[in-house]
Design a protein around this motif. Structure first.
Motif, PDB file in Angstrom:
ATOM      1  N   GLU A  87       0.911  -1.300   0.338  1.00 62.93           N
ATOM      2  CA  GLU A  87      -0.236   0.313  -0.313  1.00 62.93           C
ATOM      3  C   GLU A  87       0.531   1.041  -0.108  1.00 62.93           C
ATOM      4  O   GLU A  87       0.314   2.354  -0.941  1.00 62.93           O
ATOM      5  CB  GLU A  87      -1.329   0.150   1.197  1.00 62.93           C
ATOM      6  N   SER A  88       1.715   1.492   1.133  1.00 60.35           N
ATOM      7  CA  SER A  88       3.015   2.202   0.852  1.00 60.35           C
ATOM      8  C   SER A  88       3.444   2.892  -1.061  1.00 60.35           C
ATOM      9  O   SER A  88       3.337   3.903  -1.194  1.00 60.35           O
ATOM     10  CB  SER A  88       3.905   2.171   1.945  1.00 60.35           C
ATOM     11  N   LYS A  89       4.484   1.427  -1.221  1.00 58.22           N
ATOM     12  CA  LYS A  89       3.960   2.007  -2.037  1.00 58.22           C
ATOM     13  C   LYS A  89       3.233   2.464  -3.590  1.00 58.22           C
ATOM     14  O   LYS A  89       3.550   3.675  -4.679  1.00 58.22           O
ATOM     15  CB  LYS A  89       4.968   0.086  -3.459  1.00 58.22           C
ATOM     16  N   ALA A  90       2.813   1.752  -3.674  1.00 55.77           N
ATOM     17  CA  ALA A  90       0.796   1.997  -4.388  1.00 55.77           C
ATOM     18  C   ALA A  90       1.030   3.682  -4.299  1.00 55.77           C
ATOM     19  O   ALA A  90       0.824   4.497  -4.629  1.00 55.77           O
ATOM     20  CB  ALA A  90       0.164   1.346  -4.486  1.00 55.77           C
ATOM     21  N   ARG A  91       0.988   4.037  -2.477  1.00 57.17           N
ATOM     22  CA  ARG A  91       0.597   5.770  -2.080  1.00 57.17           C
ATOM     23  C   ARG A  91       1.692   6.632  -2.842  1.00 57.17           C
ATOM     24  O   ARG A  91       1.500   7.394  -3.855  1.00 57.17           O
ATOM     25  CB  ARG A  91       0.129   5.585  -0.800  1.00 57.17           C
ATOM     26  N   ILE A  92       3.063   6.061  -3.003  1.00 62.61           N
ATOM     27  CA  ILE A  92       3.591   6.911  -2.813  1.00 62.61           C
ATOM     28  C   ILE A  92       3.931   6.944  -4.743  1.00 62.61           C
ATOM     29  O   ILE A  92       4.456   7.525  -5.743  1.00 62.61           O
ATOM     30  CB  ILE A  92       5.271   6.369  -2.591  1.00 62.61           C
ATOM     31  N   ASP A  93       3.578   5.422  -5.289  1.00 62.18           N
ATOM     32  CA  ASP A  93       4.336   5.752  -6.871  1.00 62.18           C
ATOM     33  C   ASP A  93       3.338   6.566  -7.445  1.00 62.18           C
ATOM     34  O   ASP A  93       3.046   7.812  -8.374  1.00 62.18           O
ATOM     35  CB  ASP A  93       4.303   4.549  -7.380  1.00 62.18           C
ATOM     36  N   GLY A  94       1.821   6.473  -6.561  1.00 64.21           N
ATOM     37  CA  GLY A  94       0.405   7.752  -6.910  1.00 64.21           C
ATOM     38  C   GLY A  94       0.637   9.052  -7.233  1.00 64.21           C
ATOM     39  O   GLY A  94       0.849   9.559  -8.078  1.00 64.21           O
ATOM     40  N   LYS A  95       1.999   9.167  -5.833  1.00 63.93           N
ATOM     41  CA  LYS A  95       2.398  11.256  -5.268  1.00 63.93           C
ATOM     42  C   LYS A  95       3.271  11.466  -6.346  1.00 63.93           C
ATOM     43  O   LYS A  95       3.406  12.341  -6.799  1.00 63.93           O
ATOM     44  CB  LYS A  95       2.181  10.874  -4.250  1.00 63.93           C
ATOM     45  N   ALA A  97       3.852  10.158  -9.893  1.00 66.55           N
ATOM     46  CA  ALA A  97       3.206  10.273 -11.422  1.00 66.55           C
ATOM     47  C   ALA A  97       2.060  11.187 -10.802  1.00 66.55           C
ATOM     48  O   ALA A  97       2.540  12.405 -11.903  1.00 66.55           O
ATOM     49  CB  ALA A  97       1.984   8.573 -11.543  1.00 66.55           C
ATOM     50  N   LYS A  98       1.548  11.469 -10.107  1.00 69.17           N
ATOM     51  CA  LYS A  98       0.923  13.297  -9.992  1.00 69.17           C
ATOM     52  C   LYS A  98       1.652  14.265 -10.042  1.00 69.17           C
ATOM     53  O   LYS A  98       1.738  14.999 -10.718  1.00 69.17           O
ATOM     54  CB  LYS A  98      -0.477  13.083  -8.664  1.00 69.17           C
ATOM     55  N   ALA A  99       2.832  14.638  -9.728  1.00 69.17           N
ATOM     56  CA  ALA A  99       3.463  15.297  -9.531  1.00 69.17           C
ATOM     57  C   ALA A  99       4.334  15.454 -10.717  1.00 69.17           C
ATOM     58  O   ALA A  99       4.572  16.512 -11.954  1.00 69.17           O
ATOM     59  CB  ALA A  99       4.702  15.026  -8.658  1.00 69.17           C
ATOM     60  N   LYS A 100       4.667  14.178 -11.484  1.00 74.55           N
ATOM     61  CA  LYS A 100       5.332  14.239 -13.051  1.00 74.55           C
ATOM     62  C   LYS A 100       4.506  15.191 -13.305  1.00 74.55           C
ATOM     63  O   LYS A 100       4.614  15.721 -14.998  1.00 74.55           O
ATOM     64  CB  LYS A 100       6.205  13.261 -13.904  1.00 74.55           C
ATOM     65  N   PHE A 101       2.917  15.296 -13.859  1.00 76.60           N
ATOM     66  CA  PHE A 101       1.610  15.313 -14.883  1.00 76.60           C
ATOM     67  C   PHE A 101       1.032  16.204 -14.021  1.00 76.60           C
ATOM     68  O   PHE A 101       0.627  17.797 -14.777  1.00 76.60           O
ATOM     69  CB  PHE A 101       1.139  14.278 -15.275  1.00 76.60           C
ATOM     70  N   SER A 102       1.897  17.483 -12.903  1.00 75.77           N
ATOM     71  CA  SER A 102       1.219  18.967 -12.662  1.00 75.77           C
ATOM     72  C   SER A 102       2.023  19.821 -12.998  1.00 75.77           C
ATOM     73  O   SER A 102       3.612  19.676 -13.044  1.00 75.77           O
ATOM     74  CB  SER A 102       1.482  18.564 -10.982  1.00 75.77           C
TER      75      SER A 102
END
Length: 102
Positions: A87-95, A97-102
């Motif tokens: 869950e930690s990996k998925a949450r951090i990966d999501g953050k 990915a979101k930062a790369k496209f912001s």
């Protein structure tokens, strides 16, 4: 050694009966132990920033102590260690990915 084996070992460590007899005291002991060890790890980093060379042996020691209390908390609360990591990996990966496209 993998984390599950380590956590199994942590479960075998005998704590004072006054801590294990009362669930809230046992939980508090583990949580406060984790916080204290995290503070000690931060202190090693602070001294590195202030004084120069990083004491890697001391930092490794403190990280090991943190792992002990973290694994103990997971086991005490019946939280699956693998689930926490996944869950930690998925949450951090999501953050990320979101930062790369912001």
């Amino acid at each position: 050694m993998d984390l599950e084996t380590f956590a199994d070992w942590v479960d075998t460590i005998g704590l004072r009966p006054s801590l294990t007899a009362a669930p809230e005291k046992h939980l508090a002991y583990l949580a406060l132990g984790l916080a204290g060890e995290a503070g000690e790890a931060a202190e090693v980093i602070k001294k590195h920033l202030r004084d120069g060379p990083l004491d890697r042996d001391k930092l490794r020691h403190e990280l090991g102590d943190m792992l002990f209390f973290w694994a103990g908390l997971c086991r005490r609360l019946d939280i699956d260690i693998t689930d926490v990591m996944t869950e930690s990996k998925a949450r951090i990966d999501g953050k990320i990915a979101k930062a790369k496209f912001s």
